[in-house]
Design a protein around this motif. Sequence first.
Motif, PDB file in Angstrom:
ATOM      1  N   LEU A 165       0.842  -1.204   0.000  1.00 40.92           N
ATOM      2  CA  LEU A 165       0.000   0.000   0.000  1.00 40.92           C
ATOM      3  C   LEU A 165       0.877   1.254   0.000  1.00 40.92           C
ATOM      4  O   LEU A 165       0.659   2.191  -0.772  1.00 40.92           O
ATOM      5  N   GLY A 166       1.888   1.228   0.841  1.00 41.97           N
ATOM      6  CA  GLY A 166       2.770   2.389   0.954  1.00 41.97           C
ATOM      7  C   GLY A 166       3.521   2.672  -0.330  1.00 41.97           C
ATOM      8  O   GLY A 166       3.696   3.829  -0.720  1.00 41.97           O
ATOM      9  N   GLU A 223       0.745   4.044  -2.883  1.00 45.10           N
ATOM     10  CA  GLU A 223       0.276   5.387  -2.516  1.00 45.10           C
ATOM     11  C   GLU A 223       1.408   6.401  -2.669  1.00 45.10           C
ATOM     12  O   GLU A 223       1.224   7.475  -3.247  1.00 45.10           O
ATOM     13  N   GLY A 224       2.560   6.051  -2.134  1.00 45.58           N
ATOM     14  CA  GLY A 224       3.695   6.980  -2.177  1.00 45.58           C
ATOM     15  C   GLY A 224       4.171   7.213  -3.601  1.00 45.58           C
ATOM     16  O   GLY A 224       4.508   8.339  -3.983  1.00 45.58           O
ATOM     17  N   VAL A 256       1.743   9.556  -5.355  1.00 49.06           N
ATOM     18  CA  VAL A 256       1.870  10.972  -4.994  1.00 49.06           C
ATOM     19  C   VAL A 256       3.161  11.572  -5.565  1.00 49.06           C
ATOM     20  O   VAL A 256       3.196  12.731  -5.990  1.00 49.06           O
ATOM     21  N   VAL A 293      -2.609  16.427  -1.935  1.00 49.35           N
ATOM     22  CA  VAL A 293      -2.916  15.047  -2.329  1.00 49.35           C
ATOM     23  C   VAL A 293      -4.344  14.679  -1.940  1.00 49.35           C
ATOM     24  O   VAL A 293      -4.911  15.267  -1.011  1.00 49.35           O
ATOM     25  N   PRO A 294      -4.915  13.710  -2.647  1.00 48.24           N
ATOM     26  CA  PRO A 294      -6.249  13.242  -2.254  1.00 48.24           C
ATOM     27  C   PRO A 294      -6.199  12.690  -0.830  1.00 48.24           C
ATOM     28  O   PRO A 294      -5.230  12.020  -0.465  1.00 48.24           O
ATOM     29  N   PHE A 295      -7.216  12.991  -0.050  1.00 46.91           N
ATOM     30  CA  PHE A 295      -7.229  12.557   1.347  1.00 46.91           C
ATOM     31  C   PHE A 295      -7.357  11.036   1.432  1.00 46.91           C
ATOM     32  O   PHE A 295      -6.798  10.400   2.308  1.00 46.91           O
ATOM     33  N   LEU A 301      -6.494   7.911  -0.747  1.00 50.16           N
ATOM     34  CA  LEU A 301      -5.897   7.256  -1.903  1.00 50.16           C
ATOM     35  C   LEU A 301      -6.422   5.817  -1.942  1.00 50.16           C
ATOM     36  O   LEU A 301      -6.613   5.199  -0.906  1.00 50.16           O
TER      37      LEU A 301
END
Lengths: 751, 164
Positions: free
Chosen positions: A631-632, A635-636, A639, A673-675, A677
């Motif tokens: 996930l990290g 998501e990272g 962004v 960023v979107p709150f 993700l």
Amino acid sequence: MAKKIRPDGKEKVTGRLKYLTDLAFSNMLYGKILRSPYPHARILSISTDKARQLPGVQAVITHKDVPGLNGFGIVTPDQPVLCKDIVRYVGDAVAAVAADSVETATRALELIHVQYAPLPVLDSPEKALEEGAPLLHPNGNVLHRAGFQKGDIESEFAKCAAIVEETYHVPRQLHAYMETEGGVIVPEKDGSLTVYVGTQHGFKDRFQLARILGMPEEHIRVVSSPMGGSFGGKDELNIQPYGALLALSTGKPVKIHQTRQESIRSSIKRHPMKITMKTGIDQDGRLRAHQTTIVADTGAYATLGPAILDFAVEHTSGPYMIPAVDTKGISVFTNNGVSGEFRGFGGNQVTFALEGQIDRLAAAIGMDSVEMRRLNIRREHDLGPLGQQIAETNGALDVLQSAAAVYAEKKPSSQNQDRWKRTGTGMAITMHGGGLGFGRMDPAGGRLSLKEDGKIEISFGFEEAGQGILAVIETITTEQLGCAKEDISIMIGDTSLVPSSGSTTASRGTSMVWHSLQRLKKPFLQKLLTRAARKTGTKEGQLSIGPGGIWENGECRLSFRELASEQAPIVISTQFDFPVSPDPIDSAHFLYTYSGVVAQVEVDLLTGRINVTELHQSLSAGPVVNEMGYLGQIEGGGVMALGYTLMEDVIMADGHYVTENLDSYLIPGIKDVPFNLQVKAVESLPAEDDYGPRGVGEIGTIAVAPAIANAIYDAVGLRVSQLPVKPETVLKSTEERGVLHGSQSSNSGGN
Amino acid sequence: MEANHQTAGGTETVSVSFLLNGEHIQLNVSPVMRAVDLIRGELDQTGTKISCGIGRCGACSILVNGKLAVSCLLLAYQLEGASVITIEGLSDQDEVHPIQKAFLEEGGFQCGYCTPGMVMAAKCLLDSNPEPDRQAIQEALSGNLCRCTGYGGIIRSVQCASSK
């Protein structure tokens, strides 16, 4: 349910973890590097006398003080450690100082007098390719050419109902790892050297340093983890040679920790590229011809520029089956810093262009873009983009279906309550090769030992840059062996203690840890059980490995400590290569991951500001090893790519950096960023697939830019061809088309 | 501030005394020394990080008298008389702070380099607003940059810590 906490977590959240830039030794000196003030100049003279006389200065070094090869570069060592005659970018090093404080070292740099004769600055590939341009290297200004051709491009174009041609420009992106380059280099009493500096491949640094220092590799120990981020940026050498030379010359530990300005000036960046694509589609919506030229600004030195161009060429047609493809790429030396390794490795640039083409083509023939993608997408048994056999999966279609479902749900709700704002939704998909590719040395390996103290030690030559390789190793090792995490100890990041595993790059870490365990598990468990049978007098077949030790009939019979006691350690090692295609096609990849991205944006018509309100990523990369890590990464990565799309550009003027720190080079903050993700892993693989989990370090960064770009078009009708998308560009476009005054439809997509 | 001193080398120093994580500190420092260098260097508390050096990234965030401050823009002598809390002051050897626990469980970090500053910013927020909404979280953490997580894990961590 108890959450799986990373092995390095507690030390990180408490601030107790010592990064290599946090280390201090007694008698430690501080190093500083003098870099060229000119992007291109001849060095006439270097005078260090005054600097040497400054109290507190213990060494001043120049090119005369490099005992071995005065050059570095992972493949071609064309970058001088310390320049002698010529400087080719503003980060080129000319001298270095060790002093008893940072302040004294800084002052000493000011006392070094270098006379330069400025030379013409080649600040673009176009200039560098002009006839009569000064040659930056003996073989000229072309670092590398690459290409791929298949089919008859002209006859396929002739069959097309629509042809779209566009030139795309992508910027120079900064890795912006939070920990800038640095560490301590310690000369040991026995004449050896310990290098505590983060890198993505400790053994490669050792090899390069040995060559520079004229020292045997065995006399150099590289301690290379942990790092405060890297993203490809610390793959090449950075401050290590200077620290090493200064430490050897003073006989004392030398610390160098670059300031952010020093880091931006000297570090590698993502390649800016100019990509021209001409793509044709027939009346049924089938892609027929795809012609691309790529011009990459590789800056002053090679590092991995050639491989990045090869990668871009391979990924130019993405996950689509196109009968005729003609791709030509050129990577050109300039005086614009140095471009090199960066998460995505050339895939990000061409995917932005390709997925822009796909949406334009769909619009051109009035076809739904999702349907068009579905029609042209690669299927499980199709060959890879260079015509090579690849590990067969249905990943491309899987992520398309997953993204299409999100897209279908989001697309209709594109009305914005605010009359000055427009909402738009866009999607993009991609495939991304892991590993270094065919024909490149890509060895992997690992070692499993039962130590005397009863710990099962698993060791790799991989590095922890933050991506979570330690958690991956812990998860895979305990799952494969059946033991508990308390039973194992993990060893990485120290060339004196670990086996070679190849580089921690190219999304290869997770994959190679899994492959290593597949090879290590059976012989290791066999040896454990054989010894256990002997010690307990029980038949091997009745014993198994479990948490804490050897189990029989649901009970732990023998702890690992008892198993280990008074006997030699059990050690099993493996060495193998990253899997490659059976087809001998240079640089071609074999294991691919796939992603489908849906982005929703809100564009402010008054300011031109683009706000990404939603980002959904669907991935196909095999089974998830560690949910939080996966996930990290996605998501990272997403962004980081959002920044690439809307904010980030290392601006250079005449070969000088204009953006020198994080006040002018803006990376996404929490408000950008979107709150929420969204990440969806499609884990399924064909039953016969035996390649296990693929790495996901890069895939989350690839298809985000084109998804946002397509969403911007959906919102305000602007066809994006240049990144980052600036508010000015949005305003110019919307004003020209009268969007603000409502004289024209603002929403050209889909209607 | 107390009287100035001259060191043997002729460099002027100033005396500064303050509480660091509850411990009384008194020493002479250069008048131009930054607070971050005092903390990381002289006092060897390296949990506080340094990244941009110009107050943009928040890696060096500390609490000074309960307020969030970037220690790269504070001079050491400005800590005179203050109570300073750094990341080291949030937990003891065995027990982590509930905010740190939330960061551990929700994946609020990767490389960990921004984490000490991020945790301090989260503490500053939650001390004054135990149940922050979305806007409050975004506002409170807007001075702290993270390059790894994309903020998803950090947001979940703060939400998790706030509901405890």
